[in-house]
Design a protein around this motif. Structure first.
Motif: not given
Length: 446
Positions: A352-357, A361-367, A400-403, A417-418
Motif C-alpha cells: 500500500n502506498y499513500q501517494i498523497d492525502e 495505491l494497493t498492489g497484490n501478488l498472490v499464489y 496480479l491486481s491493483a486498486v 480496480s483491475a
C-alpha cells in the motif's frame, strides 16, 4: 423445554450482572445517516470456465445501491436503529426492477431493526434484527464472522477496556423448509448462543476471541408432496484474533474452527434449498482456518505478507481476500472464493502506498495452492456451496491486481480496480486460460 431453560438462564444472567440505573440524559430525536455506491465492472470471456459454462463472451455490467440508517434516541438514552436498503441490483428492466434479495417485487426493504436499552454506563442490551462482526475491526481483512445477520439479543458489557458480548440468536424460527410452510407453527428452532470478548492489552494491541454453540431442533420436512431428510446444523464454533503494532511493525492474525455440521455457516447462502433438497451447510470433518498479515511501514509505504490456510471444509467469509481471489476489494470481479472447492494455502504480497492525502495505491501478488475436495455435501470433504456446486475446482492460481483509491471530497471516493488471474484447474478438460477483470466503484457516505 430446553429453549425455555436457556432463555430463562440468559435473562437471569442479565439480571444478575446489572441493576437498572438511570443513565445520563440524552438529547431525544432522530438521526439519519447513510451510504451509496455505484459499480461498473468488466469480466473477460474466460470467467466462464469457473462455472463450467461453455461461454466465450465477455460481460460488462453496472449495479447501484443506497442505504439509509435511522437512529431514534429517547430522553433516557434508549435507542432504536433501522437500516433501509434501496435497489441493490444490476442493470435491468427500467419499468420492473425488483431487488435480487426480495421476493415481493419490491426494491426497498429493511435489513436491520432493533432497540438498545442502556441499563448503566457499563451494560447495554440490544434486541431485534441486527448484524454482527466479531473480529479485528478496522482492518482490511474480515476473515470469519463478518456482517452476520441475526435476530435475538446481545449484550454490550464494558469493564476496564474490555468489551464482552454475550448473545442468543434465532437463526431459523421453526421448521421453514416445507414448501407450503405448514410447520411454522411448530417450535423447532435453530438457535445460536455464545460470547465474544475483546480487550486492549495496551494502546497498540487488541486481543479478542469468541466461542459459540448452535443447536438445531428442526425436524424432517414433510408436506403433501415432498419428504426430505433434513440434516441438522449443530455444533461448536470459535475464533481468536489479534491486531496491533510495534513501532513500524504491524500484525493482524486470526484462527477459527467450525464443527463439521457448521462448515459454511458463515456464508451468505441459504442453508437448505427445499426445491432441490440440497443442504449447503456442513461436511464430513471439523473445519479449521487461519491467516496472519505481518506488515512493515516505511514512510508512506506499507508492505505485508498475507499467509493463510483452510482445512476440513472450512469457509472464510466472502469478504475476505484480494481482488480476483476473494472480494475484500468489495468488487464484482472476483473469480473464486478463498476456501471454496478444496483446502487452501495461500501467500499474498500486499503493498500500500499513500501517494498523497487523496490518492492511495494497493498492489497484490498472490499464489494459492488448492487440494480439491473429492466429494461435496454434508457427507463429503467440503460443503456444497453455490460456486462449489457449479464451479470448477482449482489446483492452483496466481493473481496480479491493483486498486487505486481517489478521494474526490470528504465522504466521496472512487476506486479503480483491475486484476489478472492465472488458474490451473483440477479438471483436465478445462483450459487453464487466465481471466481479466476491471471495476470502477463510486462510494458516498453521508
Amino acid at each position: 423445554m430446553k429453549k425455555v431453560l436457556l432463555t430463562g438462564a440468559a435473562l437471569m444472567l442479565v439480571g444478575g450482572m446489572v441493576s437498572v440505573d438511570t443513565c445520563a440524559a440524552a438529547e431525544p430525536g432522530v438521526k439519519i445517516t447513510g451510504d451509496a455506491r455505484v459499480r461498473l465492472f468488466y469480466q473477460d470471456e474466460n470467467y466462464g470456465d469457473f462455472g463450467n459454462i461453455d461461454d466465450d463472451s465477455s460481460n460488462t455490467d453496472m449495479d447501484s445501491r443506497v442505504r439509509l440508517n435511522f437512529q431514534g434516541t429517547a430522553a433516557g438514552g434508549a435507542y432504536a436503529k433501522a437500516r433501509i436498503r434501496m435497489y441493490e441490483s444490476t442493470m435491468g428492466d427500467i419499468d420492473n426492477d425488483p431487488s435480487t434479495s426480495s421476493l415481493d417485487n419490491s426494491n426497498i426493504w429493511v435489513d436491520m431493526a432493533y432497540v438498545g436499552i442502556p441499563f448503566s454506563d457499563q451494560f447495554t442490551l440490544e434486541l431485534g434484527k441486527y448484524r454482527s462482526t466479531y473480529g479485528p475491526l478496522g482492518t482490511t481483512y474480515n476473515f470469519f464472522y463478518d456482517d452476520v445477520h441475526s435476530t435475538g439479543a446481545r449484550g454490550i458489557i464494558k469493564v476496564d477496556g474490555v468489551v464482552i458480548n454475550p448473545f442468543i440468536e434465532w437463526m431459523e424460527e421453526s421448521q421453514t423448509y416445507s414448501i407450503y410452510n405448514l410447520n411454522r407453527r411448530d417450535d423447532n428452532d435453530e438457535i445460536r448462543f455464545g460470547v465474544h470478548v475483546k480487550g486492549k492489552i495496551n494502546k497498540d494491541w487488541t486481543l479478542g476471541g469468541m466461542v459459540g454453540y448452535q443447536m438445531d431442533e428442526r425436524r424432517e420436512s414433510v408436506d403433501s408432496l415432498y419428504t426430505w431428510e433434513f440434516e441438522q446444523n449443530e455444533g461448536f464454533f470459535g475464533s481468536i484474533y489479534t491486531n496491533g503494532k510495534v513501532d513500524q511493525f504491524g500484525l493482524v492474525a486470526e484462527l477459527a474452527v467450525t464443527a463439521a455440521e457448521l462448515n459454511n455457516f458463515n456464508s451468505w447462502e441459504e442453508d437448505y434449498d427445499a426445491y432441490t433438497g440440497t443442504d449447503r451447510i456442513g461436511s464430513d470433518d471439523a473445519g479449521f482456518g487461519g491467516y496472519m498479515f505481518p506488515n512493515y511501514q516505511i514512510d508512506k509505504l506499507n508492505i505485508g505478507l498475507n499467509l493463510g490456510f483452510t482445512d476440513g471444509g472450512f469457509q472464510t467469509d466472502r469478504a475476505f481476500g484480494f481482488v480476483m481471489l476473494g472480494s475484500s476489494d468489495n468488487s464484482r470481479i472476483s473469480a473464486a472464493r478463498i476456501g471454496d472447492t478444496g483446502d487452501w494455502m495461500w501467500a499474498g504480497l500486499v503493498a500500500n502506498y499513500q501517494i498523497d492525502e487523496s490518492l492511495k495505491l494497493t498492489g497484490n501478488l498472490v499464489y494459492a495452492e488448492v487440494d480439491p475436495w473429492d466429494d461435496k455435501g454434508i457427507d463429503g470433504d467440503g460443503p456444497l456451496t453455490t460456486s462449489g456446486a457449479l464451479g470448477a475446482a482449482l489446483d492452483s492460481a496466481w493473481e496480479l491486481s491493483a486498486v487505486l483509491q481517489y478521494t474526490i471530497s470528504k465522504g466521496a471516493d472512487v476506486y479503480f480496480s483491475a486484476g489478472y488471474l492465472a488458474p490451473e484447474f483440477d479438471d483436465s478438460d478445462l483450459e487453464d486460460d487466465g481471466c481479466f477483470g476491471a471495476l470502477t466503484r463510486f462510494e458516498l457516505k453521508f
